[in-house]
Design a protein around this motif. Structure first.
Motif, PDB file in Angstrom:
ATOM      1  N   LEU A 277      -5.582   1.403 -75.259  1.00 45.24           N
ATOM      2  CA  LEU A 277      -6.872   1.539 -75.934  1.00 45.24           C
ATOM      3  C   LEU A 277      -6.705   1.618 -77.452  1.00 45.24           C
ATOM      4  O   LEU A 277      -7.477   1.019 -78.204  1.00 45.24           O
TER       5      LEU A 277
ATOM      6  N   LEU B 205     -15.417  12.615 -89.490  1.00 43.19           N
ATOM      7  CA  LEU B 205     -16.688  13.021 -88.874  1.00 43.19           C
ATOM      8  C   LEU B 205     -16.886  14.531 -88.870  1.00 43.19           C
ATOM      9  O   LEU B 205     -17.991  15.011 -89.105  1.00 43.19           O
TER      10      LEU B 205
ATOM     11  N   THR C 141     -17.906  14.979 -69.890  1.00 38.42           N
ATOM     12  CA  THR C 141     -18.295  13.963 -70.871  1.00 38.42           C
ATOM     13  C   THR C 141     -18.564  12.634 -70.159  1.00 38.42           C
ATOM     14  O   THR C 141     -18.496  12.543 -68.933  1.00 38.42           O
ATOM     15  N   LEU C 142     -18.871  11.627 -70.942  1.00 35.10           N
ATOM     16  CA  LEU C 142     -19.217  10.317 -70.392  1.00 35.10           C
ATOM     17  C   LEU C 142     -18.039   9.361 -70.471  1.00 35.10           C
ATOM     18  O   LEU C 142     -17.275   9.389 -71.438  1.00 35.10           O
ATOM     19  N   ARG C 143     -17.909   8.483 -69.470  1.00 38.03           N
ATOM     20  CA  ARG C 143     -17.046   7.326 -69.624  1.00 38.03           C
ATOM     21  C   ARG C 143     -17.702   6.407 -70.641  1.00 38.03           C
ATOM     22  O   ARG C 143     -18.917   6.143 -70.556  1.00 38.03           O
ATOM     23  N   VAL C 144     -16.946   5.902 -71.579  1.00 36.59           N
ATOM     24  CA  VAL C 144     -17.476   4.990 -72.588  1.00 36.59           C
ATOM     25  C   VAL C 144     -17.501   3.565 -72.038  1.00 36.59           C
ATOM     26  O   VAL C 144     -18.445   2.801 -72.287  1.00 36.59           O
ATOM     27  N   SER C 145     -16.480   3.245 -71.297  1.00 39.97           N
ATOM     28  CA  SER C 145     -16.414   1.942 -70.648  1.00 39.97           C
ATOM     29  C   SER C 145     -17.662   1.744 -69.782  1.00 39.97           C
ATOM     30  O   SER C 145     -18.034   2.624 -69.010  1.00 39.97           O
TER      31      SER C 145
ATOM     32  N   ALA D 246     -11.444   8.855 -79.367  1.00 38.02           N
ATOM     33  CA  ALA D 246     -12.523   9.573 -80.069  1.00 38.02           C
ATOM     34  C   ALA D 246     -11.949  10.518 -81.122  1.00 38.02           C
ATOM     35  O   ALA D 246     -12.441  10.579 -82.252  1.00 38.02           O
TER      36      ALA D 246
ATOM     37  N   ALA E 233     -14.047  -4.300 -77.236  1.00 38.30           N
ATOM     38  CA  ALA E 233     -12.613  -4.035 -77.067  1.00 38.30           C
ATOM     39  C   ALA E 233     -12.380  -2.730 -76.316  1.00 38.30           C
ATOM     40  O   ALA E 233     -11.372  -2.581 -75.634  1.00 38.30           O
ATOM     41  N   VAL E 234     -13.310  -1.783 -76.423  1.00 38.62           N
ATOM     42  CA  VAL E 234     -13.174  -0.555 -75.638  1.00 38.62           C
ATOM     43  C   VAL E 234     -14.116  -0.592 -74.436  1.00 38.62           C
ATOM     44  O   VAL E 234     -14.428   0.442 -73.855  1.00 38.62           O
ATOM     45  N   ARG E 235     -14.560  -1.798 -74.087  1.00 35.50           N
ATOM     46  CA  ARG E 235     -15.228  -2.100 -72.817  1.00 35.50           C
ATOM     47  C   ARG E 235     -16.638  -1.579 -72.683  1.00 35.50           C
ATOM     48  O   ARG E 235     -17.099  -1.318 -71.575  1.00 35.50           O
TER      49      ARG E 235
ATOM     50  N   GLU F 155      -9.952   7.370 -73.644  1.00 34.64           N
ATOM     51  CA  GLU F 155     -11.172   7.325 -74.451  1.00 34.64           C
ATOM     52  C   GLU F 155     -11.305   8.567 -75.320  1.00 34.64           C
ATOM     53  O   GLU F 155     -11.718   8.486 -76.485  1.00 34.64           O
TER      54      GLU F 155
ATOM     55  N   LEU G 281     -17.936   2.706 -84.002  1.00 34.57           N
ATOM     56  CA  LEU G 281     -17.194   3.101 -82.798  1.00 34.57           C
ATOM     57  C   LEU G 281     -16.901   4.599 -82.815  1.00 34.57           C
ATOM     58  O   LEU G 281     -17.011   5.280 -81.786  1.00 34.57           O
ATOM     59  N   ALA G 282     -16.566   5.123 -83.977  1.00 40.88           N
ATOM     60  CA  ALA G 282     -16.335   6.576 -84.094  1.00 40.88           C
ATOM     61  C   ALA G 282     -17.587   7.354 -83.692  1.00 40.88           C
ATOM     62  O   ALA G 282     -17.508   8.343 -82.960  1.00 40.88           O
ATOM     63  N   CYS G 283     -18.748   6.906 -84.142  1.00 42.31           N
ATOM     64  CA  CYS G 283     -20.008   7.595 -83.810  1.00 42.31           C
ATOM     65  C   CYS G 283     -20.302   7.503 -82.312  1.00 42.31           C
ATOM     66  O   CYS G 283     -20.732   8.477 -81.685  1.00 42.31           O
TER      67      CYS G 283
ATOM     68  N   LYS H 201     -18.295  11.647 -76.042  1.00 39.14           N
ATOM     69  CA  LYS H 201     -17.294  12.674 -75.745  1.00 39.14           C
ATOM     70  C   LYS H 201     -17.707  14.051 -76.259  1.00 39.14           C
ATOM     71  O   LYS H 201     -16.902  14.984 -76.247  1.00 39.14           O
ATOM     72  N   LEU H 202     -18.925  14.194 -76.743  1.00 40.86           N
ATOM     73  CA  LEU H 202     -19.505  15.497 -77.125  1.00 40.86           C
ATOM     74  C   LEU H 202     -18.713  16.204 -78.221  1.00 40.86           C
ATOM     75  O   LEU H 202     -18.661  17.435 -78.272  1.00 40.86           O
TER      76      LEU H 202
ATOM     77  N   LEU I  68     -18.163   7.116 -79.826  1.00 41.01           N
ATOM     78  CA  LEU I  68     -17.235   7.966 -79.075  1.00 41.01           C
ATOM     79  C   LEU I  68     -17.530   9.446 -79.301  1.00 41.01           C
ATOM     80  O   LEU I  68     -17.469  10.247 -78.369  1.00 41.01           O
ATOM     81  N   ALA I  69     -17.833   9.816 -80.530  1.00 42.88           N
ATOM     82  CA  ALA I  69     -18.160  11.226 -80.812  1.00 42.88           C
ATOM     83  C   ALA I  69     -19.346  11.664 -79.967  1.00 42.88           C
ATOM     84  O   ALA I  69     -19.376  12.780 -79.438  1.00 42.88           O
TER      85      ALA I  69
ATOM     86  N   LEU J 204     -10.489   8.508 -84.136  1.00 44.31           N
ATOM     87  CA  LEU J 204     -11.537   7.973 -85.007  1.00 44.31           C
ATOM     88  C   LEU J 204     -12.261   9.092 -85.750  1.00 44.31           C
ATOM     89  O   LEU J 204     -12.579   8.947 -86.933  1.00 44.31           O
TER      90      LEU J 204
ATOM     91  N   ASP K 244     -12.283  15.086 -68.158  1.00 40.27           N
ATOM     92  CA  ASP K 244     -13.300  15.485 -67.195  1.00 40.27           C
ATOM     93  C   ASP K 244     -14.637  14.808 -67.464  1.00 40.27           C
ATOM     94  O   ASP K 244     -15.578  15.399 -67.978  1.00 40.27           O
ATOM     95  N   VAL K 245     -14.695  13.540 -67.102  1.00 39.14           N
ATOM     96  CA  VAL K 245     -15.946  12.794 -67.235  1.00 39.14           C
ATOM     97  C   VAL K 245     -16.848  13.119 -66.054  1.00 39.14           C
ATOM     98  O   VAL K 245     -16.382  13.545 -64.988  1.00 39.14           O
TER      99      VAL K 245
END
Lengths: 318, 318
Positions: free
Chosen positions: B154, B114, A131-135, B105, A157-159, B101, A104-106, A112-113, A108-109, B108, B279-280
């Motif tokens: 979350l 990381l 960045t990207l929505r993870v959900s 990130a 769990a984080v969708r 999110e 999950l850490a990888c 979220k850049l 999200l990293a 984690l 800012d996604v």
């Protein structure tokens, strides 16, 4: 009699006193295993990188149970052991949740850049990016054992939108929902954002993520390997990362440590780590305690844990 | 008539045509606002860094509603506006899940080392280390608005032990469980692993994380600031990071961009990012759509959204 197979650079099990209280214990390293093994009914493989039993097999005159303090048993299986009646157990369960958190850490990293942001920071650059929505992102977890299941649950769990790949396709898995056929991986990669490799290394899975499979991934996909390096065609993956098309977090590699000069050390988009995804503080204590618990069951005449299917190369079934 | 307050370097709202279809729209920048404002009943603050209304207040002869395309309204509030009948609304809701999110990130990345691993990679070092279990770690979220609540949910989803800090202590909050008194923060920091700052910036919260509060955090604690830089005594935090006692992810800073030469650019343990946590991809579209939806309600005679409590400086209540 229990033989503890260890190495000079590996700290002893925390519970060595408890183990000694339960059974007659002798300690061996790869060099001395053949001398120590005669008469032993239990082998505790504490140095998990040791494949020493293959060479000492002729001395295993009484061996009935081998416990390996690792999730993957690819390094310790060999034909004579496979064909024997020796029960093999592994560290099933110990690494499930720690590795799930690491994956999950990888994920999200990547989305979220964070690594890119740290690189900008290092260069003193204030560079706003979106960045990207993870959900809603799609993850495919290749490997449906305990670790894969824990990964699926945590990503859900984080969708994230999670499915699995395994030997037996189905649509009603409690953790994955859909499990696709891992033998037809290319058919299922076209919409994958995060591909998580956590299958056991067997003759069936070696190289399963090859050039064709990698090419089937969409631009921008992210590979996370917490299984074994040999699951992946590392040079094909390196080429995809070098082209900028894919990114990866690789906690396992074809050769460990990764050799100096390997392009994976320096390619942007390649994030290598030294086989540590499951190694949370206290991991060795947990492994030690697991063996003590199982040894007690064994001494009482019970079955000390779920057997590794030695032909398949992992604990199968739920 | 709607005045759109923007800036030359800010792209126009995606829905400008829809806005124009609903109302007479004039565009202003900080320089022209006073000329354009007379007769306008609605001000849409699209350039969220603009505090131009304070200087143009004498020209706001018909203003009844100001919508700010941001969560924090600290930059746009001033005394005359506070004391007026002008309704102020903000981008409530838009950033809740994206920032949650991002915070996860950061949490984690910290616990799984990381950034440290990437630094080893950059130096070509294969350095196995043990990481932390995230499950069970204690997080305190300072700020119990929509974003803080999304963060709490979350973090709880990945099984951190979460509580909140706010104005009104209580033990039955649906998202936080326990909310401690944010005016007595030092009493509640001794066992905090992750301290997440997401309170609105007001006169009551400015500098709320000062030297005394930072000193109350245990060794190894991790501060995440996604609120406003001025919530924190930045020089005290810098000193704690420099000593190696604390680490931080700081998406907001006292001065943005962070000035060249600031030690936070280079200190190990300081991870600065350029005010991007929410800012996604598509965030500006979402902000634009939110205003269109609210403008439709306004034109129909309704209340276009929950009011910012201009004395407190944020939308209060559930």
């Amino acid at each position: 009699m229990v033989v503890l197979l260890t190495a000079d650079d590996v700290p002893p099990p925390t519970d060595i006193d408890a183990i000694t209280a339960i059974a007659d214990v002798r300690t061996a390293t790869a060099d001395t295993l053949a001398d120590v093994l005669p008469g032993a009914d239990v082998l505790f493989v504490w140095d998990i990188f040791s494949g020493a039993l293959a060479d000492a097999w002729h001395a295993a005159d009484s061996l009935r149970w081998m416990h390996v303090a690792a999730a993957g048993v690819d390094a310790v299986l060999f034909d004579e052991l496979r064909d024997s009646d020796v029960l093999v157990t592994n560290a099933r369960g110990v690494f499930d949740e720690p590795i799930a958190e690491y994956v999950l850490a990888c994920v999200l990293a990547h989305d979220k850049l964070l690594h890119q942001t740290e690189e900008h920071r290092r260069l003193g650059q204030w560079a706003h990016r979106e960045t990207l929505r993870v959900s809603g992102r799609r993850a495919l977890v290749v490997g449906t054992g305990g670790i894969g299941r824990a990964i699926a649950r945590l990503l859900r769990a984080v969708r994230l939108d999670v499915s699995g790949a395994g030997r037996r396709p189905r649509d009603d898995d409690p953790d994955f929902g859909t499990v696709v056929d891992s033998a037809r991986l290319t058919d299922h990669l076209g919409d994958v954002d995060h591909l998580v490799m956590v299958a056991p290394l067997t003759e069936a899975t070696r190289g399963m993520l090859g050039a064709a499979e990698l090419a089937a991934l969409p631009d921008g996909a992210h590979v996370v390997n917490v299984g074994r390096g040999a699951l992946v065609d590392q040079s094909a993956l390196t080429a995809e990362i070098a082209s900028g098309r894919l990114a990866a977090h690789l906690d396992v590699l074809q050769t460990e440590p990764l050799p100096a000069g390997d392009p994976l050390w320096t390619l942007p988009g390649a994030h290598v780590s030294p086989h540590m995804s499951g190694d949370v503080i206290g991991w060795r204590d947990t492994l030690s305690r697991q063996f003590v618990d199982r040894l007690r069951v064994w001494v009482d005449g019970g079955v000390p844990g779920p057997a590794v299917d030695k032909q398949r190369g992992y604990v199968s079934g739920p």
